[in-house]
Write an enzyme that holds these catalytic residues in place. Sequence first.
Site, mmCIF file in Angstrom:
data_model
loop_
_atom_site.group_PDB
_atom_site.id
_atom_site.type_symbol
_atom_site.label_atom_id
_atom_site.label_comp_id
_atom_site.label_asym_id
_atom_site.label_seq_id
_atom_site.Cartn_x
_atom_site.Cartn_y
_atom_site.Cartn_z
ATOM 1 C CB SER A 14 5.067 2.516 -6.201
ATOM 2 O OG SER A 14 6.287 3.241 -6.168
ATOM 3 C CE1 TYR A 27 4.914 3.278 -0.848
ATOM 4 C CE2 TYR A 27 6.652 3.205 -2.503
ATOM 5 C CZ TYR A 27 5.364 3.510 -2.132
ATOM 6 O OH TYR A 27 4.511 4.062 -3.063
ATOM 7 C CE LYS A 31 2.991 0.935 -2.750
ATOM 8 N NZ LYS A 31 1.526 0.917 -2.715
ATOM 9 C CB THR A 62 4.721 11.602 -0.149
ATOM 10 O OG1 THR A 62 5.636 10.508 -0.009
ATOM 11 C CG2 THR A 62 3.939 11.487 -1.448
#
EC number: 1.1.-.-
Length: 107
Positions: A14, A27, A31, A62
């Site tokens: 990402s 998150y 990543k 999302t």
Amino acid sequence: MIKRRQGHIVAISSIQGKISIPFRSAYAASKHATQAFFDCLRAEMEQYEIEVTVISPGYIHTNLSINAITADGSRYGGKLSASLLTWKRRVSLVFTEETVNPGKSWY
């Protein structure tokens, strides 16, 4: 791959493995770890002539935004601040192709 001294490993990560944004700390950390792991793997596989590439797409809508939480634990709710909207516009895709141009990223 090692026995044949040939191959190509491709990881999908990402943009947040390169650039972090507010309310995505867990998150972004995962990543960044993905990016670091494959950077190390690339160095380890070089002696076997195996290529390692990390593809880092930009923002994709999302439920991650909807389910994010703020510092006090309340739901973020997916509201995008002006700075985040600017960030989204600037970052559409980062493609890191370390096997061709080490250390280069295209935004």
